[in-house]
Scaffold this motif. Structure first.
Motif, PDB file in Angstrom:
ATOM      1  N   ALA A 176      -3.957  -3.377 -10.284  1.00 17.27           N
ATOM      2  CA  ALA A 176      -4.216  -4.338  -9.219  1.00 17.27           C
ATOM      3  C   ALA A 176      -3.716  -3.891  -7.850  1.00 17.27           C
ATOM      4  O   ALA A 176      -3.994  -4.552  -6.855  1.00 17.27           O
ATOM      5  N   ASN A 177      -3.002  -2.789  -7.783  1.00 16.62           N
ATOM      6  CA  ASN A 177      -2.492  -2.291  -6.510  1.00 16.62           C
ATOM      7  C   ASN A 177      -3.522  -1.338  -5.913  1.00 16.62           C
ATOM      8  O   ASN A 177      -3.697  -0.221  -6.381  1.00 16.62           O
ATOM      9  N   LEU A 178      -4.203  -1.783  -4.865  1.00 16.73           N
ATOM     10  CA  LEU A 178      -5.279  -0.982  -4.276  1.00 16.73           C
ATOM     11  C   LEU A 178      -4.764   0.277  -3.586  1.00 16.73           C
ATOM     12  O   LEU A 178      -5.556   1.164  -3.256  1.00 16.73           O
ATOM     13  N   LYS A 179      -3.440   0.370  -3.392  1.00 19.84           N
ATOM     14  CA  LYS A 179      -2.835   1.554  -2.759  1.00 19.84           C
ATOM     15  C   LYS A 179      -2.060   2.405  -3.754  1.00 19.84           C
ATOM     16  O   LYS A 179      -1.444   3.399  -3.374  1.00 19.84           O
ATOM     17  N   ASP A 180      -2.063   2.028  -5.019  1.00 16.72           N
ATOM     18  CA  ASP A 180      -1.364   2.820  -6.027  1.00 16.72           C
ATOM     19  C   ASP A 180      -1.926   4.244  -6.036  1.00 16.72           C
ATOM     20  O   ASP A 180      -3.123   4.446  -5.792  1.00 16.72           O
ATOM     21  N   PRO A 181      -1.076   5.260  -6.299  1.00 18.61           N
ATOM     22  CA  PRO A 181      -1.596   6.630  -6.371  1.00 18.61           C
ATOM     23  C   PRO A 181      -2.733   6.806  -7.374  1.00 18.61           C
ATOM     24  O   PRO A 181      -3.543   7.724  -7.254  1.00 18.61           O
ATOM     25  N   SER A 182      -2.814   5.909  -8.372  1.00 22.18           N
ATOM     26  CA  SER A 182      -3.878   5.985  -9.379  1.00 22.18           C
ATOM     27  C   SER A 182      -5.094   5.146  -9.019  1.00 22.18           C
ATOM     28  O   SER A 182      -6.054   5.091  -9.794  1.00 22.18           O
ATOM     29  N   ALA A 183      -5.071   4.494  -7.864  1.00 23.71           N
ATOM     30  CA  ALA A 183      -6.078   3.477  -7.554  1.00 23.71           C
ATOM     31  C   ALA A 183      -7.508   4.009  -7.574  1.00 23.71           C
ATOM     32  O   ALA A 183      -8.444   3.276  -7.889  1.00 23.71           O
ATOM     33  N   GLY A 184      -7.701   5.274  -7.252  1.00 24.95           N
ATOM     34  CA  GLY A 184      -9.040   5.829  -7.209  1.00 24.95           C
ATOM     35  C   GLY A 184      -9.492   6.466  -8.505  1.00 24.95           C
ATOM     36  O   GLY A 184     -10.570   7.083  -8.551  1.00 24.95           O
TER      37      GLY A 184
END
Length: 450
Positions: A176-184
């Motif tokens: 749910a974190n759109l800025k997480d390093p895994s977000a993409g």
């Protein structure tokens, strides 16, 4: 100590609650991967270990420490994914409650934060590369491992380790974190516990999100047969998001924004509405209000019966002085908020120390009835009582859960925390597989087996 927060980002989202008269369709949310500063450390994505070592250790250098309890669990990973290269990751807690990864050769890796209270990237080789589509690989887990997950990712999935009061904690990807390093990254996981009694418990869950499509099969050595949970169709994410967009057009709530795409427009996952609230707290804040008010009004005039499905039998409940009071329950229930209903673990649905068995039985059945919108329909005065064919038929409802179950091959896989609440054993909606004598766990990646 650095503070890590979820950075809210919602493309085109309104800044206030949608009007009940005019609503504007919201687009899919867009992932914008960040760095370490953008990590969120929460109970949902941090696996807490009880051991800290000054340096990362592999199984060959761990002889001087307490050894983990041995085991032998073959896990076959079958690649049915039609996209890019897939890597798997197996992480959990060993018998000493230490964070551990199972490497591709079956050896162990114990990551260390080095005492850092800022998350440290795990740079050691922890990924398990899957072979080409149509082929499989088998990894044997050599130890007891609990609170574990088998992750799958189209590409590389970043993990971090951080010093916590009890030892070292594993910082896992946050959907749910759109800025997480895994977000993409397109990723998903199955849950696994391989206990000290050598029993296996494995689960497919969509409680938080729908990501990479996964299915499971568990065979046993005791003649009990093979269990299987097929999960979602291979095309499910696309169709779920299309239908969520249709729901937004119908009622104006940001169902479409539950879906996350990357900067190129590729769909990555669909969030459960409770998880989406960390991105847009106002999006659904008034969603359940009218239903809750109607439920409270109806059951101030008539009795709601909760079948505890235990020795306590049927419990009678009625609204008195603003709270739903149930016979034999140690405390009453105030009106739940939207977040309470999405998560089933806060407000009136939070189970506290000292709550009696009746309270512990009422909470899941009452929350499930709200999620499935069955409290106000004919027969809804007995919970659980109506069949699954009547779930999600009236609005407001949890349309994320409705659509997840619609696109499941065999109807199995949790779509909210108490999805195992059912009127009888013939309607099991959970995706759990379990055996006291496991032979092999098989996970299918990208598409369910025939």
């Amino acid at each position: 100590m650095r503070t890590f927060t979820i950075l809210a980002a919602l493309i085109g989202a309104v800044s206030a609650a949608p009007s009940l008269i005019t609503r504007v369709e919201t687009p899919f949310s867009v992932a914008s991967p960040g760095g370490i500063d953008d990590l969120s450390l929460t109970g949902n994505n941090t696996l807490n270990g009880t051991y800290h070592s000054p340096a990362t250790s592999d199984s060959n250098r761990f002889a001087s420490q307490a050894k983990p309890m041995p085991g032998h669990l073959p896990i076959q990973l079958i690649n049915s994914f039609g996209g890019g290269h897939v890597n798997a990751y197996i992480a959990g807690l060993d018998s000493e409650q230490r964070v551990v990864f199972i490497k591709a050769d079956g050896s162990l890796l114990y990551p260390s934060s080095g005492g850092s209270e800022v998350p440290v990237p795990i740079s050691d080789e922890i990924k398990i590369p899957l072979p080409a589509k149509g082929k499989s690989i088998t990894i044997t887990v050599p130890i007891v491992i609990t609170s574990a997950r088998i992750y799958f990712a189209e590409g590389t999935l970043p993990f971090f380790i951080v010093k916590i009061p009890t030892g070292d904690g594993l910082v896992q990807p946050s959907p749910a974190n759109l800025k997480d390093p895994s977000a993409g990254v397109n990723w998903g996981f199955v849950e696994l516990s391989y206990t000290e009694g050598k029993a296996v418990w494995a689960n497919i869950s969509y409680v938080d999100f729908v990501g990479m499509i996964l299915s499971m099969k568990l065979s046993s050595t005791n003649g009990s047969g093979t269990q299987i949970t097929r999960g979602l169709h291979s095309y499910a994410l696309k169709d779920i998001c299309k239908d969520l967009a249709t729901q937004t057009a119908k009622d104006g709530y940001p169902w479409a924004s539950l879906c996350i795409k990357n900067s190129e427009g590729k769909l990555l996952r669909a969030l459960a509405p409770g998880d989406y609230s960390s991105i847009n707290k106002k999006g659904f804040h008034d969603y359940w209000k009218s239903t809750v008010d109607k439920v409270w009004d109806q059951y101030s005039k008539k009795t709601l019966t909760i079948n505890t499905q235990s020795s306590a039998g049927n419990v009678k409940c009625k609204v008195e002085s603003g709270k739903l009071q149930c016979d034999g329950d140690n405390r009453g229930y105030s009106k739940p908020s939207a977040d309470d209903i999405w998560g089933c673990n806060s407000g009136p649905f939070a189970i506290k120390a000292g709550d009696n068995d009746i309270h512990k039985a009422v909470v899941p059945r009452l929350c499930a009835a709200f999620v499935r919108s069955t409290l106000l329909i004919p027969g809804g005065d007995v919970q659980p009582g109506v069949s699954r064919s009547k779930y999600y038929k009236t609005g407001p409802s949890n349309h994320y859960s409705r659509l997840v179950h619609h696109y499941e091959v065999d109807g199995r896989g949790y779509a909210f925390p108490y999805d195992d609440v059912n009127p009888n054993d013939q309607e099991n909606a959970s995706g759990t597989l379990a055996s006291g004598a496991p032979e092999k766990l098989t996970v299918y990646v990208g598409a369910p087996p025939p």
